[in-house]
Design a protein around this motif. Structure first.
Motif, PDB file in Angstrom:
ATOM      1  N   GLU A   4      -9.499  18.284 -39.695  1.00 57.22           N
ATOM      2  CA  GLU A   4     -10.882  18.649 -39.371  1.00 57.22           C
ATOM      3  C   GLU A   4     -11.800  17.457 -39.594  1.00 57.22           C
ATOM      4  O   GLU A   4     -12.712  17.204 -38.793  1.00 57.22           O
ATOM      5  CB  GLU A   4     -11.328  19.830 -40.236  1.00 57.22           C
ATOM      6  CG  GLU A   4     -10.669  21.151 -39.879  1.00 57.22           C
ATOM      7  CD  GLU A   4     -11.097  22.278 -40.801  1.00 57.22           C
ATOM      8  OE1 GLU A   4     -11.329  23.398 -40.298  1.00 57.22           O
ATOM      9  OE2 GLU A   4     -11.198  22.045 -42.033  1.00 57.22           O
ATOM     10  N   ALA A   5     -11.571  16.758 -40.697  1.00 56.79           N
ATOM     11  CA  ALA A   5     -12.400  15.588 -40.986  1.00 56.79           C
ATOM     12  C   ALA A   5     -12.136  14.472 -39.979  1.00 56.79           C
ATOM     13  O   ALA A   5     -13.059  13.790 -39.517  1.00 56.79           O
ATOM     14  CB  ALA A   5     -12.140  15.097 -42.407  1.00 56.79           C
ATOM     15  N   GLY A  39     -12.922  16.174 -36.170  1.00 51.91           N
ATOM     16  CA  GLY A  39     -14.149  16.940 -35.982  1.00 51.91           C
ATOM     17  C   GLY A  39     -13.833  18.415 -35.874  1.00 51.91           C
ATOM     18  O   GLY A  39     -12.711  18.812 -35.528  1.00 51.91           O
ATOM     19  N   THR A  78     -21.453  21.620 -37.236  1.00 55.69           N
ATOM     20  CA  THR A  78     -20.564  20.689 -36.544  1.00 55.69           C
ATOM     21  C   THR A  78     -20.214  19.539 -37.468  1.00 55.69           C
ATOM     22  O   THR A  78     -21.099  18.798 -37.920  1.00 55.69           O
ATOM     23  CB  THR A  78     -21.229  20.140 -35.268  1.00 55.69           C
ATOM     24  OG1 THR A  78     -21.528  21.218 -34.384  1.00 55.69           O
ATOM     25  CG2 THR A  78     -20.320  19.144 -34.563  1.00 55.69           C
ATOM     26  N   VAL A  79     -18.918  19.418 -37.759  1.00 56.41           N
ATOM     27  CA  VAL A  79     -18.430  18.292 -38.567  1.00 56.41           C
ATOM     28  C   VAL A  79     -18.042  17.168 -37.614  1.00 56.41           C
ATOM     29  O   VAL A  79     -17.147  17.329 -36.783  1.00 56.41           O
ATOM     30  CB  VAL A  79     -17.218  18.711 -39.421  1.00 56.41           C
ATOM     31  CG1 VAL A  79     -16.682  17.510 -40.199  1.00 56.41           C
ATOM     32  CG2 VAL A  79     -17.597  19.844 -40.356  1.00 56.41           C
ATOM     33  N   PRO A  80     -18.736  16.030 -37.686  1.00 56.70           N
ATOM     34  CA  PRO A  80     -18.421  14.935 -36.761  1.00 56.70           C
ATOM     35  C   PRO A  80     -17.012  14.390 -36.997  1.00 56.70           C
ATOM     36  O   PRO A  80     -16.518  14.364 -38.127  1.00 56.70           O
ATOM     37  CB  PRO A  80     -19.479  13.878 -37.089  1.00 56.70           C
ATOM     38  CG  PRO A  80     -20.570  14.616 -37.804  1.00 56.70           C
ATOM     39  CD  PRO A  80     -19.889  15.718 -38.551  1.00 56.70           C
ATOM     40  N   SER A 124     -15.256  12.010 -40.216  1.00 58.50           N
ATOM     41  CA  SER A 124     -16.028  12.228 -41.444  1.00 58.50           C
ATOM     42  C   SER A 124     -15.165  11.938 -42.666  1.00 58.50           C
ATOM     43  O   SER A 124     -13.987  12.288 -42.712  1.00 58.50           O
ATOM     44  CB  SER A 124     -16.536  13.675 -41.507  1.00 58.50           C
ATOM     45  OG  SER A 124     -17.510  13.914 -40.509  1.00 58.50           O
ATOM     46  N   ALA A 125     -15.771  11.301 -43.640  1.00 58.32           N
ATOM     47  CA  ALA A 125     -15.063  10.991 -44.887  1.00 58.32           C
ATOM     48  C   ALA A 125     -15.541  11.922 -45.990  1.00 58.32           C
ATOM     49  O   ALA A 125     -16.626  12.518 -45.914  1.00 58.32           O
ATOM     50  CB  ALA A 125     -15.321   9.538 -45.281  1.00 58.32           C
ATOM     51  N   ARG A 127     -19.430  12.719 -47.430  1.00 57.35           N
ATOM     52  CA  ARG A 127     -20.481  12.704 -46.419  1.00 57.35           C
ATOM     53  C   ARG A 127     -21.329  13.961 -46.581  1.00 57.35           C
ATOM     54  O   ARG A 127     -20.817  15.047 -46.869  1.00 57.35           O
ATOM     55  CB  ARG A 127     -19.882  12.651 -45.026  1.00 57.35           C
ATOM     56  CG  ARG A 127     -20.933  12.577 -43.915  1.00 57.35           C
ATOM     57  CD  ARG A 127     -20.301  12.322 -42.570  1.00 57.35           C
ATOM     58  NE  ARG A 127     -21.292  12.134 -41.521  1.00 57.35           N
ATOM     59  CZ  ARG A 127     -21.020  11.792 -40.273  1.00 57.35           C
ATOM     60  NH1 ARG A 127     -19.744  11.587 -39.904  1.00 57.35           N
ATOM     61  NH2 ARG A 127     -21.976  11.622 -39.374  1.00 57.35           N
ATOM     62  N   ARG A 128     -22.645  13.811 -46.374  1.00 59.88           N
ATOM     63  CA  ARG A 128     -23.564  14.932 -46.567  1.00 59.88           C
ATOM     64  C   ARG A 128     -24.270  15.264 -45.261  1.00 59.88           C
ATOM     65  O   ARG A 128     -24.892  14.392 -44.655  1.00 59.88           O
ATOM     66  CB  ARG A 128     -24.591  14.601 -47.662  1.00 59.88           C
ATOM     67  CG  ARG A 128     -25.395  15.792 -48.120  1.00 59.88           C
ATOM     68  CD  ARG A 128     -26.227  15.469 -49.343  1.00 59.88           C
ATOM     69  NE  ARG A 128     -27.302  14.538 -49.058  1.00 59.88           N
ATOM     70  CZ  ARG A 128     -28.385  14.381 -49.807  1.00 59.88           C
ATOM     71  NH1 ARG A 128     -28.504  15.086 -50.934  1.00 59.88           N
ATOM     72  NH2 ARG A 128     -29.315  13.523 -49.493  1.00 59.88           N
ATOM     73  N   LEU A 129     -24.160  16.519 -44.844  1.00 56.96           N
ATOM     74  CA  LEU A 129     -24.845  17.002 -43.645  1.00 56.96           C
ATOM     75  C   LEU A 129     -26.086  17.784 -44.056  1.00 56.96           C
ATOM     76  O   LEU A 129     -26.037  18.585 -44.989  1.00 56.96           O
ATOM     77  CB  LEU A 129     -23.910  17.890 -42.817  1.00 56.96           C
ATOM     78  CG  LEU A 129     -22.538  17.302 -42.463  1.00 56.96           C
ATOM     79  CD1 LEU A 129     -21.736  18.309 -41.646  1.00 56.96           C
ATOM     80  CD2 LEU A 129     -22.690  15.980 -41.707  1.00 56.96           C
ATOM     81  N   LEU A 180     -19.289  17.254 -47.794  1.00 56.36           N
ATOM     82  CA  LEU A 180     -17.928  17.360 -47.282  1.00 56.36           C
ATOM     83  C   LEU A 180     -16.905  16.866 -48.302  1.00 56.36           C
ATOM     84  O   LEU A 180     -17.105  15.858 -48.977  1.00 56.36           O
ATOM     85  CB  LEU A 180     -17.781  16.541 -45.992  1.00 56.36           C
ATOM     86  CG  LEU A 180     -18.746  16.894 -44.843  1.00 56.36           C
ATOM     87  CD1 LEU A 180     -18.425  16.044 -43.620  1.00 56.36           C
ATOM     88  CD2 LEU A 180     -18.668  18.381 -44.507  1.00 56.36           C
TER      89      LEU A 180
END
Length: 315
Positions: free
Chosen positions: A233-234, A237, A252-254, A257-258, A261-263, A282
């Motif tokens: 998923e990371a 996406g 939406t998880v780009p 992503s590591a 990471r903060r959305l 995340l």
């Protein structure tokens, strides 16, 4: 008669405002009230404070007292007015007659202002404003988001017919407003301790204590949740449903992503003006290699990727 400096009794300057005088009286009345202070001089001080307040809270009486000037100090002898029974008011001139003209006085208050004041002093019942009370109310984050109604059972002081302070259970229905923060206080006017005489009740202050949440972290109006992701998923996406105190939201998880990471979901934090934000932190969770097939899958992944996670250690 002996001069009494009422300003010194109240602990306020001569130019003190009405509000400052009232505040000083409330503080001193509580401190020296005989029901609450067992010191042998407490009752005497309580009466002195009440006497001083009766003069300084009344503009006409205060003006008459101020007309004496500042030439006296506590204990100085002053002569009463020529006509002790005369009315006092804004036309008070400070004119004193001889000692032979003085009538017996009950105290400085009655001597200074005459018969009418002496009669008032005889019938005066000290007024002691009710004490402000404080309590803590535990609320959940959901209560803060949506508002809530609470029924509280509090031990409140009451004064019986003999003037003694006892405690009774009092039930209050309280509205917890939407958007209130940890540590803020609600003021319930007139719901505090009872007053003595005709004095009003004090206020009740409720301090909000936000419960620790098993899922969310709170910083002011901002709220954060830790969101676990599978490695794919990371990397690739994903669309992930995220729970928030105001309802589920699809995030939406780009791709790429590591962990860490903060959305940001703007305006999804604690309501307010402006509202706070909601953050999704995340994290990556690795599947367990607990079967031969899964171990083989990890071995294939190692072959498929030319990846050294510690390469930056040696650069």
């Amino acid at each position: 008669m002996k001069y009494k400096d009422y300003y010194a009794v109240m602990g306020v300057p001569r130019n003190a405002t009405e509000a400052e005088i009232k505040t000083a009286y409330r503080k001193l009345a509580r401190k020296f009230h005989p029901d609450l202070n067992q010191d042998e001089n407490a009752e005497k001080r309580f009466k002195e404070v009440g006497e001083a307040y009766q003069v300084l809270k009344d503009p006409e009486k205060r003006a008459a007292f101020d007309a004496l000037g500042t030439g006296f100090k506590d204990g100085d002898e002053i002569r009463p007015r020529t006509q002790p029974g005369a009315d006092y008011g804004s036309d008070y001139s400070g004119d004193y007659g001889s000692a032979a003209d003085a009538q017996d006085a009950e105290d400085f208050f009655s001597d200074l202002f005459g018969t009418r004041a002496r009669q008032s002093a005889r019938s005066y019942t000290p007024e002691w404003p009710g004490e402000d009370l404080h309590a803590r109310v535990a609320v959940s984050l959901e209560d803060v988001y949506n508002g809530a109604q609470r029924t509280l059972n509090l031990q409140m002081p009451v004064i019986d017919d003999q003037g003694r302070v006892t405690y009774q259970t009092r039930t209050l229905d309280v509205a917890i407003p939407k958007g209130i923060l940890d540590g803020q206080r609600l003021r319930l006017a007139g719901q505090g301790g009872p007053g003595i005489g005709n004095a009003p009740r004090g206020d009740l202050f409720l301090e909000i204590a936000l419960d620790t949440h098993k899922r969310y972290r709170v910083d002011g109006r901002d709220v954060t949740i830790d969101l676990p992701l599978a490695p794919w998923e990371a990397a690739l996406g994903a669309e992930v449903v995220v729970p928030t105190p105001s309802g589920d939201v699809t995030v939406t998880v780009p791709a790429g992503s590591a962990a860490g990471r903060r959305l940001r979901l703007k305006g999804r934090g604690i309501p307010g003006n402006p509202p706070g934000d909601f953050y999704v932190m995340l994290g990556i969770v690795l599947p367990s290699a607990d079967t031969e097939a899964r171990k083989a899958a990890y071995a294939e992944m190692r072959k498929a990727f030319d990846f050294d996670p510690r390469a930056h250690f040696y650069g």
